[in-house]
Design a protein around this motif. Structure first.
Motif, short mmCIF file in Angstrom:
data_model
loop_
_atom_site.label_atom_id
_atom_site.label_comp_id
_atom_site.label_asym_id
_atom_site.label_seq_id
_atom_site.Cartn_x
_atom_site.Cartn_y
_atom_site.Cartn_z
N UNK A 42 0.83 -1.21 0.00
CA UNK A 42 0.00 0.00 0.00
C UNK A 42 0.87 1.26 0.00
N UNK A 43 1.92 1.23 0.83
CA UNK A 43 2.81 2.39 0.87
C UNK A 43 3.53 2.58 -0.45
N UNK A 44 3.98 1.47 -1.05
CA UNK A 44 4.65 1.57 -2.35
C UNK A 44 3.69 2.09 -3.41
N UNK A 45 2.43 1.66 -3.35
CA UNK A 45 1.43 2.14 -4.30
C UNK A 45 1.22 3.64 -4.16
N UNK A 46 1.21 4.13 -2.91
CA UNK A 46 1.06 5.58 -2.71
C UNK A 46 2.26 6.34 -3.26
N UNK A 47 3.46 5.77 -3.10
CA UNK A 47 4.65 6.43 -3.64
C UNK A 47 4.63 6.48 -5.16
N UNK A 52 -0.17 11.24 -8.97
CA UNK A 52 -1.34 11.17 -9.87
C UNK A 52 -2.63 11.29 -9.07
N UNK A 53 -2.67 10.64 -7.89
CA UNK A 53 -3.85 10.73 -7.05
C UNK A 53 -4.05 12.14 -6.52
N UNK A 54 -2.94 12.82 -6.16
CA UNK A 54 -3.05 14.18 -5.64
C UNK A 54 -3.59 15.13 -6.70
N UNK A 55 -3.09 15.00 -7.93
CA UNK A 55 -3.57 15.87 -9.00
C UNK A 55 -5.04 15.59 -9.33
N UNK A 56 -5.42 14.31 -9.26
CA UNK A 56 -6.82 13.98 -9.52
C UNK A 56 -7.72 14.59 -8.44
N UNK A 57 -7.29 14.50 -7.18
CA UNK A 57 -8.08 15.09 -6.10
C UNK A 57 -8.14 16.61 -6.23
N UNK A 58 -7.04 17.23 -6.64
CA UNK A 58 -7.04 18.68 -6.83
C UNK A 58 -8.02 19.08 -7.94
N UNK A 59 -7.98 18.36 -9.05
CA UNK A 59 -8.89 18.68 -10.16
C UNK A 59 -10.34 18.49 -9.74
N UNK A 60 -10.60 17.44 -8.98
CA UNK A 60 -11.97 17.20 -8.52
C UNK A 60 -12.41 18.31 -7.58
N UNK A 91 -7.67 5.87 -12.86
CA UNK A 91 -6.30 5.40 -13.13
C UNK A 91 -5.47 5.24 -11.85
N UNK A 92 -5.38 6.28 -10.98
CA UNK A 92 -4.55 6.10 -9.78
C UNK A 92 -5.09 5.05 -8.82
N UNK A 93 -6.43 5.01 -8.64
CA UNK A 93 -6.99 4.02 -7.71
C UNK A 93 -6.84 2.60 -8.26
N UNK A 187 1.08 14.20 0.55
CA UNK A 187 0.96 12.80 0.21
C UNK A 187 2.32 12.11 0.19
N UNK A 188 3.36 12.84 -0.23
CA UNK A 188 4.71 12.29 -0.25
C UNK A 188 5.17 11.94 1.17
N UNK A 189 5.00 12.89 2.09
CA UNK A 189 5.39 12.63 3.48
C UNK A 189 4.52 11.51 4.09
N UNK A 190 3.23 11.54 3.75
CA UNK A 190 2.33 10.51 4.27
C UNK A 190 2.76 9.13 3.80
N UNK A 191 3.14 9.03 2.53
CA UNK A 191 3.56 7.73 2.00
C UNK A 191 4.83 7.24 2.67
#
Length: 376
Positions: A42-47, A52-60, A91-93, A187-191
């Motif tokens: 899970x951590x590797x997936x976040x890294x 991509x997930x952060x940009x998707x959340x920002x756009x949403x 895509x990111x999920x 998200x980087x620090x969280x990962x």
């Protein structure tokens, strides 16, 4: 035979014991190893997909917070916005889900391999028994799990404290950053924090996996009597096997003796060995052995041959050579062609003489041409 349950179980489990245990779902498994793989995956997936997930959340977020005149009068604007959000997150999920799925499969099959058992999936009365439940709660396995849980808490808390101490200033600096950099950095620090905490779980898994293998082997250990009983059940008892071998030998001997009357000649030692030869041009290009034996079997072959008036030739060297070099119902080797040809020629001439169709043949040579490599 009754199983000797009171015997000390000191022997390693046999492959059959391990196979039967696997059919019942009893294989070495480490829950901590599977958990560690899932969390690290899970951590590797976040890294990998975090940006991509952060940009998707920002756009949403920007899309949901933006309202124009067209959206006010468009009745389907809400559904369109949710569709856009789904496409942004797909895509990111999906990438995160696939990585976690692979990590979960590897982590749970790395120790013990892939195994599915209907017997293990079925209900068991022992699992619903209060007495068995108390034994599981206060047994050695429960104590081990308690120790592991305490170690997990200590390790995770210690690693979390160290990570927060290392990244404290960077985390506090997030409030001074503007979007989208603050979201990506968060998200980087969280990962990385999540990865560090997951790595701490792997320390427990590294210890737990060998223990589970040792404990599994210990539970399946066998006594010497159990190994003997298993061998008897799988291979058959020695008494029954010996009886089967005797029966097979008797049947084979009976079939062999039935072939003696069809032989052209019996070559003897004269007392210890006897071989019956038959020359069937349509079946073999050379004379074949239809019966052979030593001692009592040889005597029985000579007796049957005498009853059926089969010629008996005494040639010790040739009898031993044929006995040791030729299998039953197989032709003789080429090295013995010359010697056997002289014997058969003598027998055929003798038969003609007895029928009054020829002169008496000369006596068979005492030393027949037998090469040294086939002498016995």
């Amino acid at each position: 035979m009754a199983e000797d349950s009171g015997a000390e179980k000191t022997e390693q489990p046999t492959p059959k014991k391990l196979q039967d245990a696997a059919k019942k779902g009893q294989i070495a498994r480490s829950k901590d190893l599977g958990t560690a793989f899932v969390l690290i995956g899970s951590a590797a997936a976040l890294l990998v997909f975090g940006k991509m997930l952060a940009m998707a959340m920002l756009n949403i977020g920007q899309r949901m917070m933006r309202l124009d005149q067209k959206d006010i009068f468009e009745t389907n604007s809400m559904f369109t916005a949710w569709g856009d959000a789904g496409r942004e997150l797909a895509a990111p999920l999906s990438g995160i889900f696939i990585l976690i799925l692979i990590a979960a499969f590897v982590g749970n099959t790395l120790l013990g391999g892939f195994n599915f058992s209907w017997e293990a999936a079925g209900p068991k009365a022992s699992k619903m028994s209060p007495i068995q439940g108390f034994k599981r709660m206060f047994g050695l396995q429960a104590l081990v799990e308690l120790v592991k849980s305490i170690l997990k808490v200590l390790v995770v808390v210690g690693i979390a404290y160290l990570l927060l101490k290392v990244f404290f200033m960077d985390i506090m600096a997030l409030s001074l950053m503007s979007e989208p950099n603050n979201i990506e950095s968060a998200l980087y620090f969280l990962a990385w924090l999540f990865l560090g905490l997951c790595a701490s779980i792997s320390v427990i898994a590294v210890v737990d996996a060998p223990y589970q293998v040792w404990n599994h082997t210990k539970q399946l250990k066998m006594s010497l009597q159990e190994i003997k009983d298993e061998h008897k059940n799988s291979e058959g008892s020695p008494e029954i096997k010996a009886r089967i071998r005797r029966t097979q030998m008797q049947m084979s001997m009976k079939r062999m003796m039935q072939q003696v009357p069809t032989a052209d000649v019996i070559v003897t030692n004269p007392t210890h060995y006897a071989v019956a030869l038959k020359y069937d041009q349509g079946k073999f290009r050379a004379p074949a052995v239809v019966a052979k034996g030593v001692d009592e079997v040889a005597m029985h072959i000579r007796k049957i041959a005498s009853e059926h008036k089969i010629p008996i030739i005494e040639s010790p060297a040739l009898a031993r050579s044929i006995y040791y070099t030729t299998k039953l119902d197989h032709p003789i080797p080429e090295q013995l062609f010359a010697a056997v040809a002289q014997v058969l020629a003598y027998v055929f001439q003798l038969n003609l003489y007895r029928k009054g169709k020829g002169s008496r043949p000369k006596a068979l040579a005492k030393e027949l041409p037998i090469p040294e490599d086939v002498r016995h």
